[in-house]
Every structure is written in structure tokens, then in C-alpha cells.
Motif scaffolding. Structure first.
Motif, mmCIF file in Angstrom:
data_model
loop_
_atom_site.group_PDB
_atom_site.id
_atom_site.type_symbol
_atom_site.label_atom_id
_atom_site.label_comp_id
_atom_site.label_asym_id
_atom_site.label_seq_id
_atom_site.Cartn_x
_atom_site.Cartn_y
_atom_site.Cartn_z
ATOM 1 N N PHE A 1 20.021 8.991 -13.542
ATOM 2 C CA PHE A 1 20.126 7.579 -13.182
ATOM 3 C C PHE A 1 19.719 7.383 -11.725
ATOM 4 C CE2 PHE A 1 22.989 8.282 -16.683
ATOM 5 C CZ PHE A 1 22.773 7.174 -17.493
ATOM 6 N N ALA A 2 18.996 6.297 -11.475
ATOM 7 C CA ALA A 2 18.620 5.917 -10.120
ATOM 8 C C ALA A 2 19.132 4.510 -9.852
ATOM 9 C CB ALA A 2 17.105 5.978 -9.943
ATOM 10 N N ALA A 3 19.244 4.171 -8.589
ATOM 11 C CA ALA A 3 19.736 2.842 -8.225
ATOM 12 C C ALA A 3 18.766 1.760 -8.671
ATOM 13 C CB ALA A 3 19.960 2.769 -6.723
ATOM 14 N N SER A 4 19.312 0.647 -9.098
ATOM 15 C CA SER A 4 18.527 -0.534 -9.453
ATOM 16 C C SER A 4 18.576 -1.533 -8.304
ATOM 17 C CB SER A 4 19.099 -1.171 -10.723
ATOM 18 O OG SER A 4 18.548 -2.456 -10.931
ATOM 19 N N GLU A 5 17.642 -2.461 -8.304
ATOM 20 C CA GLU A 5 17.666 -3.520 -7.291
ATOM 21 C C GLU A 5 18.852 -4.453 -7.506
ATOM 22 O OE1 GLU A 5 13.925 -5.492 -7.305
ATOM 23 O OE2 GLU A 5 12.817 -3.770 -6.511
ATOM 24 N N ARG A 6 19.380 -4.487 -8.732
ATOM 25 C CA ARG A 6 20.533 -5.333 -9.018
ATOM 26 C C ARG A 6 21.820 -4.543 -8.789
ATOM 27 N NH1 ARG A 6 20.794 -8.678 -14.357
ATOM 28 N NH2 ARG A 6 20.172 -6.741 -15.408
ATOM 29 N N PRO A 7 22.736 -5.087 -8.025
ATOM 30 C CA PRO A 7 23.992 -4.371 -7.760
ATOM 31 C C PRO A 7 24.718 -4.017 -9.058
ATOM 32 C CG PRO A 7 23.768 -6.264 -6.305
ATOM 33 C CD PRO A 7 22.662 -6.370 -7.318
ATOM 34 N N GLY A 8 25.227 -2.796 -9.109
ATOM 35 C CA GLY A 8 25.993 -2.363 -10.269
ATOM 36 C C GLY A 8 25.161 -1.879 -11.433
ATOM 37 N N HIS A 9 23.840 -2.025 -11.358
ATOM 38 C CA HIS A 9 22.958 -1.592 -12.432
ATOM 39 C C HIS A 9 22.258 -0.289 -12.032
ATOM 40 C CE1 HIS A 9 23.794 -5.650 -13.716
ATOM 41 N NE2 HIS A 9 23.173 -5.431 -14.861
ATOM 42 N N ALA A 10 21.634 0.328 -13.014
ATOM 43 C CA ALA A 10 20.954 1.604 -12.759
ATOM 44 C C ALA A 10 19.715 1.696 -13.631
ATOM 45 C CB ALA A 10 21.896 2.775 -13.046
ATOM 46 N N MET A 11 18.832 2.613 -13.266
ATOM 47 C CA MET A 11 17.615 2.877 -14.029
ATOM 48 C C MET A 11 17.775 4.247 -14.692
ATOM 49 S SD MET A 11 16.214 0.052 -13.078
ATOM 50 C CE MET A 11 14.594 0.161 -13.857
ATOM 51 N N THR B 1 7.769 6.906 -24.779
ATOM 52 C CA THR B 1 9.164 6.474 -24.607
ATOM 53 C C THR B 1 9.233 5.551 -23.393
ATOM 54 O OG1 THR B 1 9.849 8.673 -25.369
ATOM 55 C CG2 THR B 1 11.540 7.321 -24.334
ATOM 56 N N ILE B 2 10.176 4.639 -23.376
ATOM 57 C CA ILE B 2 10.325 3.801 -22.196
ATOM 58 C C ILE B 2 10.643 4.676 -20.982
ATOM 59 C CG2 ILE B 2 12.793 3.341 -22.576
ATOM 60 C CD1 ILE B 2 12.209 0.445 -21.581
ATOM 61 N N SER B 3 10.008 4.377 -19.860
ATOM 62 C CA SER B 3 10.176 5.183 -18.652
ATOM 63 C C SER B 3 11.361 4.676 -17.823
ATOM 64 C CB SER B 3 8.906 5.138 -17.802
ATOM 65 O OG SER B 3 8.713 3.832 -17.288
ATOM 66 N N GLN B 4 11.772 5.499 -16.875
ATOM 67 C CA GLN B 4 12.886 5.118 -16.006
ATOM 68 C C GLN B 4 12.595 3.837 -15.240
ATOM 69 O OE1 GLN B 4 13.915 7.915 -12.862
ATOM 70 N NE2 GLN B 4 16.063 7.354 -13.042
ATOM 71 N N ALA B 5 11.354 3.644 -14.826
ATOM 72 C CA ALA B 5 11.004 2.461 -14.034
ATOM 73 C C ALA B 5 11.201 1.163 -14.797
ATOM 74 C CB ALA B 5 9.554 2.570 -13.567
ATOM 75 N N ALA B 6 11.254 1.244 -16.123
ATOM 76 C CA ALA B 6 11.380 0.039 -16.953
ATOM 77 C C ALA B 6 12.718 -0.067 -17.672
ATOM 78 C CB ALA B 6 10.255 0.017 -17.990
ATOM 79 N N TYR B 7 13.602 0.922 -17.477
ATOM 80 C CA TYR B 7 14.812 0.998 -18.287
ATOM 81 C C TYR B 7 16.054 0.754 -17.425
ATOM 82 C CZ TYR B 7 17.540 2.642 -22.342
ATOM 83 O OH TYR B 7 18.382 2.742 -23.420
ATOM 84 N N GLU B 8 16.328 -0.529 -17.161
ATOM 85 C CA GLU B 8 17.517 -0.891 -16.404
ATOM 86 C C GLU B 8 18.708 -1.009 -17.351
ATOM 87 O OE1 GLU B 8 18.364 -3.941 -12.814
ATOM 88 O OE2 GLU B 8 17.994 -4.904 -14.754
ATOM 89 N N VAL B 9 19.854 -0.462 -16.926
ATOM 90 C CA VAL B 9 21.056 -0.483 -17.756
ATOM 91 C C VAL B 9 22.224 -1.028 -16.953
ATOM 92 C CG1 VAL B 9 20.283 1.424 -19.199
ATOM 93 C CG2 VAL B 9 21.597 1.921 -17.133
ATOM 94 N N GLY B 10 23.234 -1.489 -17.696
ATOM 95 C CA GLY B 10 24.388 -2.099 -17.061
ATOM 96 C C GLY B 10 25.352 -1.091 -16.470
ATOM 97 N N PRO B 11 26.371 -1.572 -15.768
ATOM 98 C CA PRO B 11 27.286 -0.692 -15.029
ATOM 99 C C PRO B 11 28.110 0.239 -15.913
ATOM 100 C CG PRO B 11 28.034 -2.975 -14.983
ATOM 101 C CD PRO B 11 26.654 -2.998 -15.540
ATOM 102 N N GLU B 12 28.335 -0.134 -17.170
ATOM 103 C CA GLU B 12 29.141 0.706 -18.056
ATOM 104 C C GLU B 12 28.345 1.869 -18.640
ATOM 105 O OE1 GLU B 12 26.614 -1.580 -20.574
ATOM 106 O OE2 GLU B 12 27.797 -2.169 -18.819
ATOM 107 N N PHE B 13 27.031 1.772 -18.544
ATOM 108 C CA PHE B 13 26.160 2.725 -19.236
ATOM 109 C C PHE B 13 26.215 4.142 -18.648
ATOM 110 C CE2 PHE B 13 22.235 4.659 -20.604
ATOM 111 C CZ PHE B 13 21.955 4.106 -21.840
ATOM 112 N N PRO B 14 26.023 4.325 -17.336
ATOM 113 C CA PRO B 14 26.062 5.690 -16.791
ATOM 114 C C PRO B 14 27.382 6.403 -17.047
ATOM 115 C CG PRO B 14 25.106 4.168 -15.206
ATOM 116 C CD PRO B 14 25.686 3.338 -16.307
ATOM 117 N N ALA B 15 28.477 5.645 -17.125
ATOM 118 C CA ALA B 15 29.793 6.256 -17.321
ATOM 119 C C ALA B 15 29.869 7.000 -18.645
ATOM 120 C CB ALA B 15 30.876 5.188 -17.255
ATOM 121 N N ARG B 16 29.164 6.515 -19.654
ATOM 122 C CA ARG B 16 29.166 7.208 -20.946
ATOM 123 C C ARG B 16 28.576 8.607 -20.803
ATOM 124 N NH1 ARG B 16 26.974 1.948 -22.894
ATOM 125 N NH2 ARG B 16 28.589 0.889 -24.136
#
Length: 254
Positions: free
Chosen positions: A187-197, A160-175
């Protein structure tokens, strides 16, 4: 093929098949088992026949559904009359010997289930949507309807895709946090603001445990990072490739 020690059980065969050892070429090299890909249909059928042989079933008894990222599962008693009659579900269950249940993935989570005492098996295709809406729950419910007991079931999460490779947009964690605020832990913080892993395999493992499964195993294999062994939809998308192969994970009663 990767075998899970937890599923080395009497009366069962199984495998999380890699992309290696098949007949396909190019983007699909080499064990592409996805009939929905742009690969040559006859070549894919040859690849699936190799998998069926390894599992000890007839080629027409290696069954996979028309997957739609749903939370629906179906009981299988034998081969469908033709490919057009495949059920549109993401979970399959059987207690019929000689039938192999397969799920196709290229980053989503393949989950294989077995209750060897009841001789009931299952397979689920769990992407984020199916995982969140309950594909594992529905598969377990259907297994129980056939005589399985959750406390006896072993469930293994394959490549399965791992957390280190699975960046998601800001609306995703809210679901996920809307369903349960405790889901924020996946979810962990991404290097891109508003995104998460997002940690899909850990979420699946947690959910299976909460659903009462007796033994839950995560193989912790990343499809995105291991190009030699695994196809990856996200890797293909990043490269702007036109298509991608599909891995198959399957389990059979013998």
C-alpha cells in the motif's frame, strides 16, 4: 492476444486475450467474453468461439466458472452438460487434453498456471478478496493433488489494475495487515486523507512466491490505463457507464 514467454511450453496453448478482435459493439467492443454481461448472448458465444479456435479447442471446451470472489477451486475433466451447471468457484484445474480453462476479469488478476512435466494446468480469478483468502493456494493444492509439483509450476499474472489506479478506503489495508503486518508494503499513500493505493499484482506475485511456485511472472499490464486493449470495471464505474466487458485469459493442454 498477449502470450507470456514463460508459458510458451510444449503441449500447451494459452493467451491473455485483449478486448480487440471480436464481434461486440458499444460498451462491449469488441471481444467481450463475459456471459454475465448485458451483451447479446449469441455475440458473446461467437467471441468465445474465436478464443477457443485460437487455443485449438472446441467451443464447448472453453470453460469458465461462475466466479464469486471465493477461495474455492474445482477439478475439470470435460465440458459441463449446460451453463447452469458451472461450478461456483474462482479456480479451475485440469489434466485433460483439449480442455481450455478460462477466467474472466476486468481489473482483477487473472493467473494462469502450468506444470508441463506433470501435464497439469490451472487458472485463477484473483481479485483482492480471493487473493487475500487464498484462491492461489487452493488452486495450487488441487494441481498438486493431480500430480503437479509447486517447484515445477510456472504462474503468470495477466492484465490487472495497477497500483496507480487502485485507490482503496481506510478499512481496506487493515484486512491485509491483520493477516500479516508485512502486507503494509503493498500500500502507498493516496492524495486523499485516509485512503491508500493498493498494488494487487505485486501482492499476488509475492504470495505465489511464498507459496513455493517455481517461476512467477507479472506481465505488469494495467487494465484501467490501457482503454484500447482492456476492459476495466473501475473505469466504467468512474464514467457511470451501465455495464462493461470482460476479458478472458485461458490455458489449454494439447
Amino acid at each position: 492476444m498477449i502470450a507470456a514467454d514463460a508459458l510458451r511450453l510444449d503441449g500447451l496453448t494459452h493467451g491473455f486475450f485483449t478486448r480487440e478482435g471480436g464481434h461486440s459493439s458499444g460498451l462491449f467492443s469488441s471481444l467481450n467474453c463475459g456471459m454475465g454481461s448485458g451483451d447479446d448472448r449469441e455475440t458473446v458465444q461467437k467471441n468465445r468461439a474465436l478464443v477457443a479456435e485460437r487455443l485449438g479447442v472446441a467451443p464447448n471446451c472453453l470453460l469458465s466458472a461462475y466466479q464469486e470472489h471465493s477461495a474455492e477451486a474445482a477439478l475439470v475433466t470435460g465440458p459441463w452438460p449446460d451453463e447452469a451447471e458451472r461450478p461456483r468457484v474462482d479456480g479451475l484445474v485440469t489434466r485433460t487434453p483439449g480442455v481450455a480453462l478460462g477466467v474472466l476479469t476486468a481489473d482483477c488478476g487473472p493467473v494462469l498456471f502450468a506444470d508441463p512435466e506433470a501435464r497439469v494446468i490451472g487458472a485463477a480469478h484473483a481479485g483482492w478478496k480471493g487473493a487475500l483468502t487464498g484462491i492461489t493456494t487452493r488452486t495450487l493444492d488441487l494441481m498438486e493433488a493431480q500430480g503437479a509439483r509447486r517447484a515445477r509450476i510456472t504462474a503468470v499474472i495477466g492484465p490487472t489494475i495497477s497500483q496507480a489506479a487502485y485507490e482503496v478506503g481506510p478499512e481496506f489495508p487493515a484486512r491485509f495487515t491483520a493477516a500479516d503486518p508485512a502486507n503494509a508494503r503493498f500500500f502507498a499513500a493516496s492524495e486523499r486523507p485516509g485512503h491508500a493505493m493498493f498494488n494487487l499484482p505485486l501482492y499476488l506475485a509475492h504470495r505465489l512466491g511464498a507459496e513455493g511456485v517455481g517461476t512467477v511472472v507479472n506481465l505488469s499490464l494495467c487494465t484501467f490505463s490501457d482503454e484500447r486493449r482492456f476492459f476495466s470495471y473501475r473505469r466504467a464505474t468512474h464514467r457511470r457507464e451501465t455495464d462493461y466487458g470482460r476479458l478472458i485469459s485461458a490455458i489449454a493442454l494439447t
